[in-house]
Design a protein around this motif. Structure first.
Motif, mmCIF file in Angstrom:
data_model
loop_
_atom_site.group_PDB
_atom_site.id
_atom_site.type_symbol
_atom_site.label_atom_id
_atom_site.label_comp_id
_atom_site.label_asym_id
_atom_site.label_seq_id
_atom_site.Cartn_x
_atom_site.Cartn_y
_atom_site.Cartn_z
ATOM 1 N N GLY A 525 -3.360 30.442 0.615
ATOM 2 C CA GLY A 525 -3.263 31.736 -0.064
ATOM 3 C C GLY A 525 -2.883 31.587 -1.519
ATOM 4 N N HIS A 526 -3.113 32.683 -2.256
ATOM 5 C CA HIS A 526 -2.845 32.660 -3.697
ATOM 6 C C HIS A 526 -1.359 32.567 -4.000
ATOM 7 C CE1 HIS A 526 -6.916 33.352 -5.248
ATOM 8 N NE2 HIS A 526 -7.111 34.098 -4.153
ATOM 9 N N LEU A 527 -0.512 33.092 -3.142
ATOM 10 C CA LEU A 527 0.923 32.991 -3.387
ATOM 11 C C LEU A 527 1.365 31.537 -3.397
ATOM 12 C CD1 LEU A 527 3.705 34.183 -3.773
ATOM 13 C CD2 LEU A 527 3.853 34.462 -1.269
ATOM 14 N N ALA A 528 0.909 30.770 -2.427
ATOM 15 C CA ALA A 528 1.242 29.349 -2.402
ATOM 16 C C ALA A 528 0.645 28.640 -3.601
ATOM 17 C CB ALA A 528 0.751 28.710 -1.099
ATOM 18 N N GLY A 529 -0.559 29.035 -3.995
ATOM 19 C CA GLY A 529 -1.168 28.422 -5.169
ATOM 20 C C GLY A 529 -0.372 28.693 -6.425
ATOM 21 N N ARG A 535 5.491 24.760 -9.999
ATOM 22 C CA ARG A 535 6.102 23.445 -9.817
ATOM 23 C C ARG A 535 5.409 22.399 -10.688
ATOM 24 N NH1 ARG A 535 8.696 23.391 -4.781
ATOM 25 N NH2 ARG A 535 9.669 25.443 -4.528
ATOM 26 N N ILE A 536 4.087 22.468 -10.757
ATOM 27 C CA ILE A 536 3.345 21.515 -11.599
ATOM 28 C C ILE A 536 3.722 21.676 -13.056
ATOM 29 C CG2 ILE A 536 1.047 20.903 -12.415
ATOM 30 C CD1 ILE A 536 -0.001 21.540 -9.625
ATOM 31 N N LEU A 585 6.342 22.762 -0.789
ATOM 32 C CA LEU A 585 6.186 24.223 -0.721
ATOM 33 C C LEU A 585 6.700 24.659 0.640
ATOM 34 C CD1 LEU A 585 2.695 24.938 -2.331
ATOM 35 C CD2 LEU A 585 4.962 25.227 -3.341
ATOM 36 N N GLY A 586 7.947 25.063 0.672
ATOM 37 C CA GLY A 586 8.549 25.375 1.960
ATOM 38 C C GLY A 586 8.705 24.117 2.764
ATOM 39 N N ALA A 587 8.095 24.101 3.953
ATOM 40 C CA ALA A 587 8.159 22.922 4.821
ATOM 41 C C ALA A 587 6.970 22.017 4.641
ATOM 42 C CB ALA A 587 8.262 23.381 6.280
ATOM 43 N N ARG A 588 6.051 22.366 3.724
ATOM 44 C CA ARG A 588 4.832 21.589 3.528
ATOM 45 C C ARG A 588 4.958 20.686 2.318
ATOM 46 N NH1 ARG A 588 2.620 26.664 5.010
ATOM 47 N NH2 ARG A 588 1.347 26.598 6.916
ATOM 48 N N GLN A 589 4.317 19.545 2.437
ATOM 49 C CA GLN A 589 4.164 18.642 1.306
ATOM 50 C C GLN A 589 2.734 18.755 0.799
ATOM 51 O OE1 GLN A 589 5.206 14.636 2.386
ATOM 52 N NE2 GLN A 589 7.424 15.014 2.235
#
Length: 910
Positions: A525-529, A535-536, A585-589
């Motif tokens: 999703g765009h929110l995660a993007g 972060r980048i 991102l949360g629990a994801r790498q």
């Protein structure tokens, strides 16, 4: 109300002249006959007596004819005048007929016809004059005018008695009839006085001024004739019969001509000179003094005082006393009226003064009056509310001693600038210091009112513009920075690059593009993007030096500006190494890579004319190098080489294909709906061009629109888009039974360069039948900032057609608030980059809310673009945004699908 029904035509004056000639000739013949027969025979006397009666009848008949042309008071006035003249003529006939027509005289005398004449002369004719419509006058003035007439008449009688009568005549004249004889000229003088008084009071719309002038002249002729008849005949041996007859005939003739005169629309008595009015006011006093003086002299010379003289003098004194009482009453009324007016005026001025002080006290401006020597003479109380200082601190002191040195210098210079021109003004921005020490940006308007006696100084209107400056600075910051990462945007990056090149320093541009970033948006999703981009950006900042500039160009593209001869490749390697580490991102790498293109100033072409062109070329070279790095697999950096320009060949081929597509009709329009956020209904569409290439498939507009703008193909392309969109809108509206549809069409800056843009739009509207108010032309902010005067003229001409103008992608460029107020823009379209963060982070709603409030304050509608989440929709509705577009409602769809969406009238998701 009196209404004149007499028609006035161009020949009325000539007809009246002929009537006057006829009446004059008739009375002249009669006068000649009377004079020629003045031998004293009975036949001659009888003829003269009958002619006077005929003259009275003719004059009375003329007055009756005149009354028929009026209604109301004017008709009654002329009718009473006719009756009075007729009774007066009968009285004359009675007085004269006793010598020449004994039989008739006996009959009339038995019936008291001579007394009837006094009634006509003393009552009916004054009643007629008072009945005539006139300007409103106080009762005291009317009574005083009657008293003036009585004073003048009594004085004349007394003077005539003293100089004409003698003791012998007085002693041999007995009975009431002698005194009755005196009343006839007295009544004539009173009537003549009343006519002279009524003449200037006639209302202009009745046109009676000139007519009564003839009546006045006729009554004066009566007065002279009556005086001659009474007094001259009492002198032994003097016969005044023919002269008296002629005077009476002249009076009847003048009254007849006045009654026969047609009324003109502009007939009004002339204004009398002030000196003549003063003489008229003093006339009663002069007459009384003359009468009293003559009676005193007669008494001193003869030693006799006749009873009539004493009675008349007493009567004059009584009239003078009454007149003075009336004057005192009038003066008291005038004094009370003046006192009331003065009191009312004083109260009004006081109320105005209080109103003025209230306005000044609560004004947002600080008003200061400084005399020519620089000393403050007035300071409004708003000084304490705006800047924290009491107003009393400033009064009597030099203004330049109370402000900072720099502010004092600028204000003094501005005052010298306007001092040479009265009422001139100048505006400048200065920074004042609040009492609490804060710096407050202010706008000061200095006006030279030294020559104004009510001011006698320079007026300073000072207002605190801190909020406006903060808003403008915020807009400037957002215009030059990315709202998501708070990095510089492309505009600021380009300006800083051009400034670096202008300084002569060497520079290197790094263009970064994230590899596979689209997969993150599609999967998470765009929110995660967006979170990943933040972060980048933070990581990239850690890889740069303090004086290096980093920017986000858009989407997942970044730029870095490095100054100096070396170190660019080391920075690129450091960035790639840092990006090897996963992002949580949360629990994801999330593992990300980047493709980097480097371009330095050493390979810039010398043909670039300006530093801005060289900056664009440097950024373009870095972009070409980035695409080369991405083409070899990504995750690496590549340095620009001239051979990379070979990709421009593909651009040329694309340009050729675009020309063919335009000529062969291969282009298509897709339509994205515009939704009213209040009703959740589709109210319009934005026309978006699409190119289904026969070999390459659907080509992104971002790939071929810049080519069209660069080559000039955007002009015919834009006309085709405008014509097709209007035609489709008219077709949908007709199919829906006339339901209104707003169609938005984008207009390029290149189209504004053509002088015939307004004519082109007008021609398309005429060809398609599209109502002008249902067409909206969208332009970018660059239209407001480039070639402003020419573009302003274009916009004014377009606005004159009746269509709507909108600024697309508002907030991504830098448009001054002054330009927004100056240009006739109706709609602000909020760029999707501001909408992306709505509903996610509360702080990111500030700018969007500011733009919505700005549009509302300027009377503009706001349209939000790029809505993809319900949270964004809810936030926009809470802000009061009017309209919206985005994938949340619908993607751009072909014409048939968009037509079904509009014709079905479907509501959007609530």
């Amino acid at each position: 109300m009196a209404v004149d029904r007499t028609a006035m035509d161009p020949g009325a004056s000539r007809r009246w002249t002929r009537r006057c000639v006829a009446v004059g000739a008739l009375f002249l013949v009669v006068a000649v006959l009377v004079t020629s027969r003045a031998g004293g025979t009975a036949a001659a006397g009888a003829f003269g007596t009958w002619t006077l009666l005929a003259g009275a009848v003719i004059a009375a008949g003329a007055c009756v004819w005149r009354s028929l042309g009026f209604t109301g008071r004017a008709r009654w006035g002329w009718a009473l005048l006719a009756v009075g003249l007729l009774t007066w003529g009968v009285a004359q006939f009675t007085w004269l007929a006793h010598r020449w027509v004994p039989g008739v005289a006996e009959v009339l005398a038995q019936r008291g016809a001579d007394d009837v004449g006094l009634v006509g002369l003393g009552l009916l004719i004054p009643a007629a004059l008072l009945t005539m419509p006139s300007a409103a006058q106080p009762l005291v003035n009317r009574i005083r005018s009657v008293l003036d007439g009585l004073l003048i008449a009594s004085s004349l009688i007394l003077v005539a008695w003293v100089f004409v009568m003698d003791d012998h005549v007085a002693a041999n004249t007995h009975g009431w009839r002698f005194y009755l004889t005196l009343l006839f000229p007295l009544a004539d003088v009173v009537i003549a006085t009343m006519v002279a008084y009524m003449l200037p009071l006639q209302r202009n719309r009745h046109g009676s001024g000139t007519d009564l002038a003839f009546v006045c002249a006729g009554m004066l002729a009566f007065a002279v004739a009556d005086a001659g008849h009474v007094y001259l005949n009492l002198v032994p041996g003097f016969g005044a019969g023919p002269v008296v007859h002629l005077g009476w005939l002249a009076g009847y003739a003048l009254i007849t001509m006045g009654a026969l005169r047609p009324r003109a629309a502009t007939d009004a008595p002339p204004d009398l000179p002030q000196g003549l009015w003063t003489t008229a006011v003093m006339l009663p006093y002069v007459a009384v003094l003359a009468a009293l003086g003559s009676s005193v002299m007669f008494h001193l010379l003869t030693g006799h005082l006749h009873q009539f003289t004493a009675f008349t003098r007493s009567f004059l004194i009584l009239l003078m006393v009454i007149r003075q009482l009336l004057i005192q009453l009038e003066n008291r009324a005038l004094t009370r009226g003046l006192e009331t007016r003065v009191a009312d005026r004083t109260a009004e001025l006081y109320a105005r003064e209080q109103h003025f002080h209230a306005l000044i006290r609560h004004s947002s401006d600080v008003i200061t009056v400084i005399d020519s020597s620089g000393v403050i003479r007035y300071q409004s109380e708003s000084m304490q509310r705006v800047f924290g200082y009491p107003a009393a601190v400033f009064v009597g002191r030099r203004y330049t001693d109370l402000v900072d040195a720099e502010v004092a210098m600028r204000l003094a210079q501005a005052m010298r600038q306007v001092a040479a021109r009265p009422f001139a003004s100048v505006t400048l921005e200065v920074v004042h210091t609040h009492q609490d020490g804060r710096k407050r940006p202010s706008e000061a308007i200095i006006t030279n009112l030294v020559d104004d006696p009510h001011v006698a100084g320079f007026v300073l209107n000072t207002r605190d513009i801190s909020d406006r400056m903060e808003l403008q600075e915020q807009l400037v910051h957002e215009a030059y920075h990315d709202s998501l990462t708070q990095l510089a945007n492309r505009a600021l990056f380009r300006e800083r690059t051009a400034a670096t090149l202008e300084s002569g320093a060497t520079a290197t541009v790094l263009h970064l593009d994230m590899d596979g970033f689209k997969r993150v948006n599609d999967s998470l999703g765009h929110l995660a993007g967006d979170q990943l981009l933040v972060r980048i950006a933070d990581r990239l900042r850690g890889c740069l030096r303090a004086d290096d500039l980093m920017a986000r160009f858009g989407a997942d593209e970044f730029g870095v500006l490095l100054t100096g001869d070396d170190g660019a490749e080391e920075v690129a390697r450091r960035i790639l190494d840092d990006l090897d580490a996963p992002v949580m991102l949360g629990a994801r790498q999330i593992h990300v890579r980047a493709s980097i293109g480097l371009a330095g100033t050493e390979l810039l072409e010398e043909c670039a004319d300006t530093h801005g062109d060289r900056a664009e070329q440097l950024m373009r070279n870095a972009d070409l190098a980035m695409h080369h790095a991405k083409a070899v697999g990504g995750g690496v950096f590549a340095t620009y080489r001239p051979r990379m320009r070979d990709g421009l060949v593909e651009r040329l081929e694309l340009e050729s294909d675009l020309r063919a597509a335009l000529e062969n009709g291969e282009l298509r329009l897709h339509y994205q709906p515009t939704v009213d956020l209040e009703t959740s209904r589709v109210v319009g569409f934005e026309a978006l061009i699409r190119w289904p290439h026969p070999a390459r498939g659907m080509i992104n507009p971002l790939d071929f629109i810049p080519i069209a703008e660069a080559t000039g193909l955007i002009v015919p392309l834009g006309r085709w888009v405008l014509h097709e969109a209007c035609r489709q809108a008219v077709e949908w509206s007709a199919a829906s039974g006339g339901r209104p549809l707003k169609m938005s069409v984008n207009v390029s800056v290149r189209q504004f360069d053509r002088a015939d843009l307004a004519e082109t739009v007008a021609a398309v509207l005429a060809e398609t039948g599209m109502p002008a108010d249902r067409l909206c032309l969208e332009m970018t902010e660059s239209v407001l900032m480039t070639d402003t005067e020419a573009n302003l003229e274009q916009l004014v001409r377009l606005k004159a057609l009746g269509l709507t103008l909108a600024i697309d992608d508002f907030g991504t460029g830098y448009s001054s608030l002054a330009y927004l107020r100056r240009f006739p823009v109706d709609t602000l379209k909020i760029d999707r980059s501001f909408v992306e963060r709505l509903g996610v982070i509360a702080d990111d709603t500030a700018l969007t809310d500011t733009i919505v409030r700005l549009g509302r304050s300027l009377g503009m509608a706001t349209v939000a673009e790029g809505i993809e989440e319900f949270g964004q929709l809810a936030a926009l509705r809470e802000m009061g945004c009017g309209f919206a577009q985005g994938y949340y409602f619908s993607r751009p769809v072909p014409a048939d699908e968009a037509g079904r969406l509009f014709l079905e009238g479907a509501h959007t998701p609530a």
